[in-house]
Write an enzyme that holds these catalytic residues in place. Structure first.
Site, PDB file in Angstrom:
ATOM      1  CG  ASP A 181      33.974  36.343  46.855  1.00  0.00           C
ATOM      2  OD1 ASP A 181      33.476  37.487  46.836  1.00  0.00           O
ATOM      3  OD2 ASP A 181      35.177  36.123  47.113  1.00  0.00           O
ATOM      4  CD1 TRP A 195      40.403  37.527  44.759  1.00  0.00           C
ATOM      5  CD2 TRP A 195      40.628  37.264  46.966  1.00  0.00           C
ATOM      6  NE1 TRP A 195      41.179  38.561  45.230  1.00  0.00           N
ATOM      7  CE2 TRP A 195      41.330  38.431  46.576  1.00  0.00           C
ATOM      8  CE3 TRP A 195      40.635  36.901  48.315  1.00  0.00           C
ATOM      9  CZ2 TRP A 195      42.025  39.228  47.496  1.00  0.00           C
ATOM     10  CZ3 TRP A 195      41.322  37.695  49.225  1.00  0.00           C
ATOM     11  CH2 TRP A 195      42.004  38.838  48.808  1.00  0.00           C
ATOM     12  CE  LYS A 252      37.295  43.725  46.111  1.00  0.00           C
ATOM     13  NZ  LYS A 252      38.655  44.084  45.963  1.00  0.00           N
TER      14      LYS A 252
HETATM   15  N1  PMP Z   1      36.983  37.959  47.302  1.00  0.00           N
HETATM   16  C1  PMP Z   1      37.324  38.740  46.269  1.00  0.00           C
HETATM   17  C2  PMP Z   1      36.827  38.382  44.911  1.00  0.00           C
HETATM   18  C3  PMP Z   1      38.128  39.852  46.466  1.00  0.00           C
HETATM   19  O1  PMP Z   1      38.483  40.624  45.441  1.00  0.00           O
HETATM   20  C4  PMP Z   1      38.576  40.152  47.769  1.00  0.00           C
HETATM   21  C5  PMP Z   1      39.397  41.389  48.082  1.00  0.00           C
HETATM   22  N2  PMP Z   1      40.115  41.929  47.117  1.00  0.00           N
HETATM   23  C6  PMP Z   1      38.204  39.312  48.802  1.00  0.00           C
HETATM   24  C7  PMP Z   1      37.398  38.234  48.538  1.00  0.00           C
HETATM   25  C8  PMP Z   1      38.649  39.586  50.208  1.00  0.00           C
HETATM   26  O2  PMP Z   1      37.931  40.677  50.638  1.00  0.00           O
HETATM   27  P1  PMP Z   1      38.218  41.436  52.017  1.00  0.00           P
HETATM   28  O3  PMP Z   1      39.553  42.061  51.892  1.00  0.00           O
HETATM   29  O4  PMP Z   1      37.096  42.413  52.069  1.00  0.00           O
HETATM   30  O5  PMP Z   1      38.157  40.421  53.092  1.00  0.00           O
END
Ligand code: PMP
Length: 450
Positions: free
Chosen positions: A260, A188, A284
């Site tokens: 994030d 991520w 989450k």
């Molecule tokens: N950052 C993290 C730490 C994530 O776990 C995720 C999704 N699993 C995201 C960003 C991306 O999130 P989204 O699908 O809501 O765009």
């Protein structure tokens, strides 16, 4: 008055869409894709004056039944339960969208049809009406209480997921030629870094890729770029199970820390004042997908790059209290219910203790398995939320996932990019779920070891 939980209207799913003992007639419409079934009910009391009842499926002309079909040929989805029963539920170890607190779901169910006597579902409310304003304001105020958010920070309820924030961060915090630093501890963080390259000059000042993202760097060793506008981290890497236990300090004056926190948001107390921006997708720990929460120090707002779309401009959203356009109303309402629940649990210190206990039980089982199970992440930075593990006999992994699912423990397969297993044990995963999982793991080992 909150009349919903005990009012007659909360009973409507049981009466109106339950399956009666004798097979009811069911019609399916292509429009509904088999998901919603219209069920006739013979047990129907007359409606009270002014009572709102669930007759809409039966009366909407577009859902008119083409012809009656048999139950066997029409059911593509499991029948709707006649009553809410916790025994119907699985332990859902998904990484997100993820399990939500049962009491929150039941509360939402009780309020779904007629929110607190308003005669409307939250889904039907004007986002500018007094009812929804009270919902979003309460959600913000409870989140401020939970995280002890200083008053000089704005709280925004946005859309587009954390992925949209990967672009919004550089667009709002720097100019195209500005340096910005990224510490990359997993997939991520890497995605955020790559997106930032379109709108700024990001530098990866540390990457754990060569060690398969199993570590967090020592902060003293970070070579931060002088004059960088911000330092970006992913506080918890959902796929790799690596979590910051403390946070690095940006080296430059006027530089801010950006995190994030999608997968550990509200899982423990956080000193918000250490951050310029915290962002998180809700799906989450705090609600359904569709809501993205941004907490930003107010003085950082208002310096967007000219190309910034309005929907990514924090100033627009802040000036309009997250109501510039139609927000994800129902998702915000759900987040609000989760915040209330977290406060009722005693706040985030208590929540963290529960999370540490659950994670401890799981990691102890892995570490005590004499190598049958293995977690690759360095012990000091193991995530309390996402626990990845492998089996020494990797050919047994599919069997593990299959058997666990039979025992009503689902979504244990690891992310497709890393394989193995992953148990996501967010706030809403009950201790009983983790205990059931470790009992299963021990039993599985006893049957397959040696
Ligand atoms: N950052 C993290 C730490 C994530 O776990 C995720 C999704 N699993 C995201 C960003 C991306 O999130 P989204 O699908 O809501 O765009």
């Amino acid at each position: 008055m909150d009349s919903s939980p005990s009012s007659a209207t909360v009973q409507w799913p049981a009466i109106e869409v339950g399956f009666s003992k004798r097979p009811p007639q069911i019609w399916s419409s292509p429009l509904l894709d088999g998901a919603a079934k219209m069920v006739t009910s013979r047990r129907r009391r007359p409606a009270k004056v002014g009572e709102r009842r669930s007759v809409f499926w039966a009366t909407l002309p577009s859902f008119a039944p083409p012809s009656p079909v048999s139950i066997a040929s029409s059911i593509h989805h499991p029948p709707l339960p006649t009553t809410a029963s916790t025994t119907d539920r699985v332990f859902n170890f998904a990484a997100g969208p993820a399990t939500l607190p049962e009491n929150v779901l039941l509360k939402a169910q009780s309020e779904l049809y007629n929110w607190r006597g308003s005669g409307m579902s939250v889904m039907e409310m004007s986002h500018r009406g007094k009812e929804f304003l009270s919902i979003i304001q309460k959600a913000e105020s409870d989140l401020r209480t939970l995280l002890n958010i200083p008053c000089e920070y704005s709280v925004l309820f946005l859309q587009g997921g954390a992925t949209t924030q990967f672009a919004a961060i550089p667009l709002n915090l720097c100019k195209p030629d500005d340096d910005v630093d990224y510490v990359i501890t997993g997939s991520w963080g890497d995605k955020a870094f790559k997106e930032a390259a379109k709108y700024s000059k990001p530098r990866s000042i540390w990457s754990g890729k060569s060690e398969k993202y199993t570590k967090i760097p020592c902060f003293d060793a970070l070579e931060q770029t002088p004059g960088a506008r911000y330092l970006h981290i992913c506080a918890n890497e959902t796929i790799h199970g690596v979590e910051f236990k403390d946070y690095p300090k940006p080296a430059s004056e006027n530089e801010v820390l950006v995190a994030d926190m999608s997968s550990n948001f509200c899982s423990k107390p956080v000193d918000v004042s250490k951050f310029g921006v915290i962002y998180a997708g809700a799906q989450k720990n705090v609600g359904p997908s569709g809501v993205t929460i941004v907490i930003i120090r107010s003085d950082l707002i208002g310096n967007t790059q000219p190309v910034t779309p309005v929907m990514l401009d924090y100033k627009i959203h802040s000036d309009n209290n997250s109501l510039y356009n139609t927000p994800p109303c129902y998702g915000i309402y759900m987040c609000g219910l989760v915040f209330e629940d977290l406060i009722a649990q005693g706040g985030l210190s208590d929540v963290e203790k529960k999370n540490a206990n659950k994670a401890g039980i799981l990691y102890d089982t892995i570490d005590g398995s004499k190598g049958f199970y293995r977690c690759p992440v360095e012990k000091s930075v193991r995530s309390l939320m996402n626990v990845p593990f492998t089996l020494a006999k990797s050919d047994l992994e599919a069997e593990f996932v299959k058997e666990a699912a039979k025992e009503k423990m689902v979504q244990l397969k690891g992310h497709r990019s890393v394989g193995g297993m992953r148990a996501s044990i967010y706030n809403a995963m009950p201790l009983a779920g983790v205990e059931k999982l470790v009992a299963f793991m021990k039993d599985f080992q006893a049957r397959h070891d040696g």
